[in-house]
Enzyme design. Sequence first.
Site, short mmCIF file in Angstrom:
data_model
loop_
_atom_site.label_atom_id
_atom_site.label_comp_id
_atom_site.label_asym_id
_atom_site.label_seq_id
_atom_site.Cartn_x
_atom_site.Cartn_y
_atom_site.Cartn_z
N VAL A 1 2.70 9.26 3.52
CA VAL A 1 3.02 8.48 2.29
C VAL A 1 4.00 9.40 1.32
CG1 VAL A 1 2.01 7.29 0.69
CG2 VAL A 1 0.61 7.32 2.64
N GLY B 1 -2.39 -1.38 1.80
CA GLY B 1 -1.00 -0.77 2.03
C GLY B 1 0.00 -1.60 1.09
N ILE C 1 0.79 -4.44 0.51
CA ILE C 1 0.41 -5.87 0.18
C ILE C 1 0.01 -5.77 -1.53
CG2 ILE C 1 -1.17 -8.00 0.13
CD1 ILE C 1 -2.05 -7.18 2.74
N GLU D 1 -5.84 7.63 9.72
CA GLU D 1 -6.39 8.64 8.85
C GLU D 1 -6.34 10.07 9.20
OE1 GLU D 1 -6.87 8.00 5.29
OE2 GLU D 1 -5.92 6.20 6.10
N ASP E 1 -13.16 3.78 5.93
CA ASP E 1 -11.88 3.33 5.25
C ASP E 1 -11.87 1.99 4.70
OD1 ASP E 1 -8.90 3.95 4.94
OD2 ASP E 1 -9.10 1.81 5.97
N LYS F 1 -12.16 0.95 0.39
CA LYS F 1 -11.13 -0.27 0.03
C LYS F 1 -11.92 -1.66 -0.44
CE LYS F 1 -7.66 0.96 3.12
NZ LYS F 1 -6.76 0.83 4.50
N1 HSE Z 1 -5.70 4.25 7.76
C1 HSE Z 1 -5.31 3.24 7.07
C2 HSE Z 1 -5.27 2.00 7.71
C3 HSE Z 1 -4.09 3.77 6.47
O1 HSE Z 1 -5.17 1.98 9.16
O2 HSE Z 1 -5.29 0.73 7.35
C4 HSE Z 1 -3.84 2.75 5.20
O3 HSE Z 1 -4.83 2.70 4.10
#
Ligand code: HSE
Length: 382
Positions: free
Chosen positions: A11, A122, A124, A178, A189, A193
Amino acid sequence: MKIGLLGHGVVGSGVRKIIDDGATWEVRELAVKRILVKDESELTDPRCTLNFDEILNDPEIEIVAECMGGLEPAHTFAKKALEKGKYVVTSNKKMLATYCEDLFETAVRNGVTVHYEASCGGGIPWMAALDRTRRVDDIDSFRGIFNGTTNYILERMKKEGKDFDEMLAEAQKLGYAERDPSDDIDGYDVKYKVSLSCVKAFDTLQDINDITTFGIRNIRREDLEYCAANSLTCKLIGTGEFHGDYISAFVIPMFLKSDDVFSNIPLNFNAIESDSKTLGAAAFVGQGAGSLPTAHAVVQNLVDIWKNQDPEINDKAVRPVDNQAHTGVYYIRTAKHAAFADIIDRNVSEHAFITKKISLMQAADACAASGDEKLFIAEVAQ
Ligand code: HSE
């Protein structure tokens, strides 16, 4: 506006490239002054440093963009930057979901803000859309595909009959996964979110440990064969619902019907839908992982700060997570069939069965009590 960039990996290097390329007049107002890297092999640009204090103590640097990932030292660095009166932009959902209350409180105390568009969805503009919606509306719920890695794995397993491990390795190579891919495949993950989406959508702070979470680590071809035979598609779905005094929040693979809009979301894409009083359903689709899409979201936040646009418009309140009210029918494949006798409706193969309609918590409790670490569970759309 001068930026101190923390991290120069997938990133961070994308953020540096977008700002250096300066495609628009807004981006040309930004400049990366310093880049914190973790070892000498990464000293590839004259702006790179191994010393965070060079960023912290530089009065010209007004924003710290944290793209390091992991809990520490990312949390400590973000906190120190806020205490110095610097704005913080982060793509690090794990760190922010874990330390949200602490960092928000530190930001308010120091007259700055924390921005986190890239932490969720991401590329969006999901967080921006929630900010806009919340200016007018109460948001009742959201659900979506929040993880590019697992969507990529599931789609290629389904369409090309590929193996799980091979597809995970490819998602890692493409920069989707990740640093510890367990976070992707175990659903953590998505949990982070979902928690940050609850912060934005409902103005709630919650304990991430209370978000019921199942991943796709144990999915096998036979589970996808069951889906194919029944015109279903497996997607890892995160959900949040506002119920006033409490929220519901959970992450679980779902066997979706073919006419569900989320069934056809390809590769590393994310798709997230909110439902609010006057807007109704509004969905957002785009690349949810990868260097430039995620960096794009970081740079959007940097432009927001330069334009003096503060997204945090509402006070946050701590709310408990309660998933008792969510009921469904579940597909469970396990070697410990007998442990589930009370909730089985019908068997669908030697090891897999469909449950009666039960609460999510009843399903979760039964899975935990079985002690089967290799089981796979998915909710079946009705
Ligand atoms: N590892 C995360 C995914 C990266 O695959 O969505 C983006 O947050």
